[in-house]
Write a protein that holds these residues in place. Sequence first.
Motif, PDB file in Angstrom:
ATOM      1  N   GLN A  66      -0.444  -3.968  -6.887  1.00  0.00           N
ATOM      2  CA  GLN A  66      -0.987  -4.676  -5.732  1.00  0.00           C
ATOM      3  C   GLN A  66      -1.681  -5.973  -6.121  1.00  0.00           C
ATOM      4  O   GLN A  66      -1.754  -6.903  -5.339  1.00  0.00           O
ATOM      5  CB  GLN A  66      -2.071  -3.814  -5.055  1.00  0.00           C
ATOM      6  CG  GLN A  66      -1.590  -2.564  -4.393  1.00  0.00           C
ATOM      7  CD  GLN A  66      -2.750  -1.735  -3.884  1.00  0.00           C
ATOM      8  OE1 GLN A  66      -3.721  -1.523  -4.595  1.00  0.00           O
ATOM      9  NE2 GLN A  66      -2.640  -1.278  -2.648  1.00  0.00           N
ATOM     10  N   ARG A  69       0.843  -1.183   0.000  1.00  0.00           N
ATOM     11  CA  ARG A  69       0.000   0.000   0.000  1.00  0.00           C
ATOM     12  C   ARG A  69       0.885   1.243   0.000  1.00  0.00           C
ATOM     13  O   ARG A  69       2.097   1.158   0.175  1.00  0.00           O
ATOM     14  CB  ARG A  69      -0.907   0.000   1.235  1.00  0.00           C
ATOM     15  CG  ARG A  69      -1.877  -1.170   1.238  1.00  0.00           C
ATOM     16  CD  ARG A  69      -2.902  -1.018   2.328  1.00  0.00           C
ATOM     17  NE  ARG A  69      -3.674   0.209   2.184  1.00  0.00           N
ATOM     18  CZ  ARG A  69      -4.730   0.336   1.377  1.00  0.00           C
ATOM     19  NH1 ARG A  69      -5.148  -0.681   0.662  1.00  0.00           N
ATOM     20  NH2 ARG A  69      -5.378   1.485   1.313  1.00  0.00           N
ATOM     21  N   LEU A 101      -4.351   8.314  -4.531  1.00  0.00           N
ATOM     22  CA  LEU A 101      -3.896   6.978  -4.951  1.00  0.00           C
ATOM     23  C   LEU A 101      -3.247   7.078  -6.330  1.00  0.00           C
ATOM     24  O   LEU A 101      -3.812   7.677  -7.239  1.00  0.00           O
ATOM     25  CB  LEU A 101      -5.073   5.994  -5.024  1.00  0.00           C
ATOM     26  CG  LEU A 101      -5.637   5.434  -3.722  1.00  0.00           C
ATOM     27  CD1 LEU A 101      -6.675   4.351  -4.052  1.00  0.00           C
ATOM     28  CD2 LEU A 101      -4.563   4.847  -2.825  1.00  0.00           C
ATOM     29  N   LEU A 147      -9.664   5.114 -11.326  1.00  0.00           N
ATOM     30  CA  LEU A 147      -8.403   5.769 -11.673  1.00  0.00           C
ATOM     31  C   LEU A 147      -7.744   5.139 -12.900  1.00  0.00           C
ATOM     32  O   LEU A 147      -6.908   5.764 -13.550  1.00  0.00           O
ATOM     33  CB  LEU A 147      -7.435   5.747 -10.485  1.00  0.00           C
ATOM     34  CG  LEU A 147      -7.842   6.615  -9.291  1.00  0.00           C
ATOM     35  CD1 LEU A 147      -6.891   6.401  -8.121  1.00  0.00           C
ATOM     36  CD2 LEU A 147      -7.888   8.093  -9.659  1.00  0.00           C
ATOM     37  N   LEU A 148      -8.119   3.923 -13.219  1.00  0.00           N
ATOM     38  CA  LEU A 148      -7.631   3.302 -14.456  1.00  0.00           C
ATOM     39  C   LEU A 148      -8.550   3.625 -15.635  1.00  0.00           C
ATOM     40  O   LEU A 148      -8.374   3.096 -16.727  1.00  0.00           O
ATOM     41  CB  LEU A 148      -7.537   1.778 -14.286  1.00  0.00           C
ATOM     42  CG  LEU A 148      -6.445   1.246 -13.354  1.00  0.00           C
ATOM     43  CD1 LEU A 148      -6.595  -0.259 -13.178  1.00  0.00           C
ATOM     44  CD2 LEU A 148      -5.061   1.566 -13.889  1.00  0.00           C
ATOM     45  N   PHE A 200      -2.581   0.152  -8.107  1.00  0.00           N
ATOM     46  CA  PHE A 200      -3.540  -0.958  -8.125  1.00  0.00           C
ATOM     47  C   PHE A 200      -2.937  -2.179  -8.814  1.00  0.00           C
ATOM     48  O   PHE A 200      -2.999  -3.300  -8.319  1.00  0.00           O
ATOM     49  CB  PHE A 200      -4.806  -0.490  -8.849  1.00  0.00           C
ATOM     50  CG  PHE A 200      -5.900  -1.520  -8.940  1.00  0.00           C
ATOM     51  CD1 PHE A 200      -6.003  -2.563  -8.031  1.00  0.00           C
ATOM     52  CD2 PHE A 200      -6.860  -1.414  -9.939  1.00  0.00           C
ATOM     53  CE1 PHE A 200      -7.038  -3.494  -8.115  1.00  0.00           C
ATOM     54  CE2 PHE A 200      -7.890  -2.337 -10.031  1.00  0.00           C
ATOM     55  CZ  PHE A 200      -7.977  -3.381  -9.120  1.00  0.00           C
ATOM     56  N   LEU A 201      -2.297  -1.916  -9.961  1.00  0.00           N
ATOM     57  CA  LEU A 201      -1.736  -3.038 -10.713  1.00  0.00           C
ATOM     58  C   LEU A 201      -0.521  -3.630 -10.012  1.00  0.00           C
ATOM     59  O   LEU A 201      -0.215  -4.808 -10.171  1.00  0.00           O
ATOM     60  CB  LEU A 201      -1.363  -2.583 -12.127  1.00  0.00           C
ATOM     61  CG  LEU A 201      -2.546  -2.054 -12.938  1.00  0.00           C
ATOM     62  CD1 LEU A 201      -2.061  -1.467 -14.247  1.00  0.00           C
ATOM     63  CD2 LEU A 201      -3.575  -3.143 -13.184  1.00  0.00           C
ATOM     64  N   ARG A 245     -10.068   2.525  -7.355  1.00  0.00           N
ATOM     65  CA  ARG A 245      -8.944   1.936  -8.098  1.00  0.00           C
ATOM     66  C   ARG A 245      -9.296   1.711  -9.565  1.00  0.00           C
ATOM     67  O   ARG A 245      -8.522   2.042 -10.467  1.00  0.00           O
ATOM     68  CB  ARG A 245      -8.550   0.600  -7.472  1.00  0.00           C
ATOM     69  CG  ARG A 245      -7.845   0.743  -6.149  1.00  0.00           C
ATOM     70  CD  ARG A 245      -7.633  -0.629  -5.584  1.00  0.00           C
ATOM     71  NE  ARG A 245      -6.928  -0.589  -4.315  1.00  0.00           N
ATOM     72  CZ  ARG A 245      -6.515  -1.681  -3.675  1.00  0.00           C
ATOM     73  NH1 ARG A 245      -6.750  -2.876  -4.187  1.00  0.00           N
ATOM     74  NH2 ARG A 245      -5.895  -1.589  -2.539  1.00  0.00           N
ATOM     75  N   PRO A 276      -2.645   5.704  -9.814  1.00  0.00           N
ATOM     76  CA  PRO A 276      -3.393   4.735 -10.624  1.00  0.00           C
ATOM     77  C   PRO A 276      -2.654   3.415 -10.820  1.00  0.00           C
ATOM     78  O   PRO A 276      -3.257   2.348 -10.807  1.00  0.00           O
ATOM     79  CB  PRO A 276      -3.580   5.455 -11.956  1.00  0.00           C
ATOM     80  CG  PRO A 276      -3.497   6.906 -11.627  1.00  0.00           C
ATOM     81  CD  PRO A 276      -2.559   7.020 -10.473  1.00  0.00           C
TER      82      PRO A 276
END
Lengths: 375, 424
Positions: free
Chosen positions: A144, A106, A136, B215-216, A141-142, B212, A138
């Motif tokens: 994680q 995180r 956050l 944001l993509l 996320f990927l 999440r 972007p």
Amino acid sequence: MREVVVTGIGLVSSVGEGVEAHVAALQGGATPRTDLTSFAPYPVHPVTVPNYDTQIAKKSDQRQMEPWQKLGCYSAGLALDAAQAKEDAALKSAMHLVVAAGGGERDYAVDGQILTGLRSAANPGVYLNERLMSDLRPTLFLAQLSNLLAGNISIVHGVTGASRTFMGEESSGVDALRIAQARIASGQNDIFLVGGSYNAERPDALLIYEMGGFLWKKPFASVWDRPAQGGGMILGSGGCFLVLESREHADKRGVKPLAAIAGISSERSRRESGSVAKALREAATQLGAKPDVLLSGATGVKGITEEEQSALRDIAPNAKLHATADLVGHTVEAQAPTGVALAAALIAKGEAQEALVTSVGHWRGEGAIRLMKAS
Amino acid sequence: MALRDKKGRPLVAVTGMGVVTSIGQGKDDTWAALTAGKSGIHRITRFPTEGLRTTIAGTIDTVSVEPFCAPMLSERLAMLAAEEAVGQSGLKRGDFPGPLFIAVPPVEMEWPQRQALAEASGQNGDVTYADLLKAASTGKFKAWHDLFIFGTVADRVADSFGTKHSPISLSTACSSGATAIQLGVEAIRRGETKAALCIGTDGSVNPESLVRFSLLSALSTQNDVPEAASKPFSKNRDGFVMGEGGAALVLEDAEAAMARGAKILGYVLGCGEKGDGFHRTRSSPDGAPGIAAIRDALEDAGVSPDEIDYINAHGTSTPENDKMEAQSCTAVFGERMSQLPISSNKSMIGHTLTAAGSVEAVMSLLTIANGRIPPTINYTIPDPAIPLDVVPNVARDAKIDLVLSNSFGFGGQNTCLVLGAEPR
């Protein structure tokens, strides 16, 4: 059923990189490296950071990954090199991938700022939305997402048969090996890259295990000595990937097998006093294990560690007993692959004829893997 | 009837199915809504949406769990679907004679828990993870360890249904549900088991997971008319809509199923997969991996493209997916593709992510059983680049024997299933 052999190992941890360094450290028996201060009072086994450029050529790829993915991707590259598969694009495009993964890191600073702000926010829900939308990254996320370790290995190394990612802590490492082994043995597929990685040097990983009361909070002690003082795990950072293939396939490629995977047992039980010892004895019987070396994935957690030790003494009284966690720490999803890597290396060096690798999860799951000399 | 397929492997029959989605609890309700063209997409009321670009989803709000969080809801949805599926199969709940393969969302601790830890730490200044760790060390939050580790949903379902051996929790992103079925099929074909319980579940619509995806730029922002936002294959599609769901299938060695007199609901005839190393979120521009996955599934099933009667599309409603999926299907099915019906359940249910492959496999089998193709709703502005028969807006009666169900996901995941009424 076809014989399934290990033809490549990629290993990175606090010990360093490469299976030889790990076997030397295992046999040397020196006290493993720990970091006692960064996350005090919780020791961790910090990874010896590899030169990522040698396996992940593009900086842009490195930037897309958090450390757990980089460690996995790096060790996957080492395994491909060791199996003489790295330069064979056609082989890699048919190679399947099974990855044992948790989740990624995180943004700790953002989490802290949001928690601080939430305390005085007039409308906490709206505050949370606004901060998440603006703070956050972007791409985090990927970095994680559990299946994106496999995704990155496909991108960086071109291993694109198809990937499956298993989750579920220690058991996922055993099950990844089990499914790959079964698919090769049955003739469905010829060659796999299998493994996992773990970054222990992150507070959210420590947090989940500390909530459960599973962490060791003193300087390093062997897993076998910890139960008497309350027990606990020391998490370790690292990655381990293995190339598994059918014996015929290895022969056809002219690659020498290190060892054969003779059988894998993976069970769950409702944990109670004696259940771990019973599960391990049943696994050893089912696998027909007669090991002269034992690679235990023992965690150091009170109760299950003593049970495992006594069961292993019964199963193989004369076998040399190593605890993987006393070498690299507890690497959770990567623990079983790491034990298999060490066992295969010992067999390849002629220092063992047969090995049994155990993986008793800190909370659930009992697995065992039997390795032998390739026929 | 031959109880082995053309390759000599045991035939894999489906003897139980269960499903829960935003349009219905149970497969009968869901099927009725799906063929009526009813959308389950609505405004999110579960949490405040002010400040978000997307404020709609196909949440399941009729199922309550405590504490409310993704793993608890995902577990409950899995249990509901499995109860229906195992109940229909007639196999014994509590002593299910085979393994569990379950697609679960990758979970982690959520904001309410982080907030509770921060509060318990007594920190009045800047909160850091050191404070959360201090609160954790009190032992007061022990239950949250179990709740938020990755293997727990599977363990609880395995315990409840008495499945055998280590349950496998898996993630192949948006193709996870199909992968769970594929693992079950393979275990039966290898002769390891006579039965497998295969589940996909996802109850993860919460602020952070929505942000999440947002944001993509993956989500639709057409919030004004929620039920019209998911419009697969339409020219004005602008992203997917998150949905929640759970689906379970009981797979059995057909011979064992017949021997015990079970009613066979259909067959999983083939599974195909292919990885893609092009990009983390985008597929290869030439569509080769998607094409390879479809061909692999057809080959595994031993059927030719001409025999497929209907395609249950991945059809997410993102600009990228629908275009690539149409191209891939056209590459495999050729000219016939302009007449071959293809529809997207996601136009109504939304994208149930981890569960989608399982939900859509159940809907595919119901399409075969009922001889009715569910529509792609919200199809008012066709995309000229996608000249397909998407079964626009209204369900259609047709005799369907063989269905291809597509699932594609982030990380280069492509998984396809061939489902049939009868063995081939």
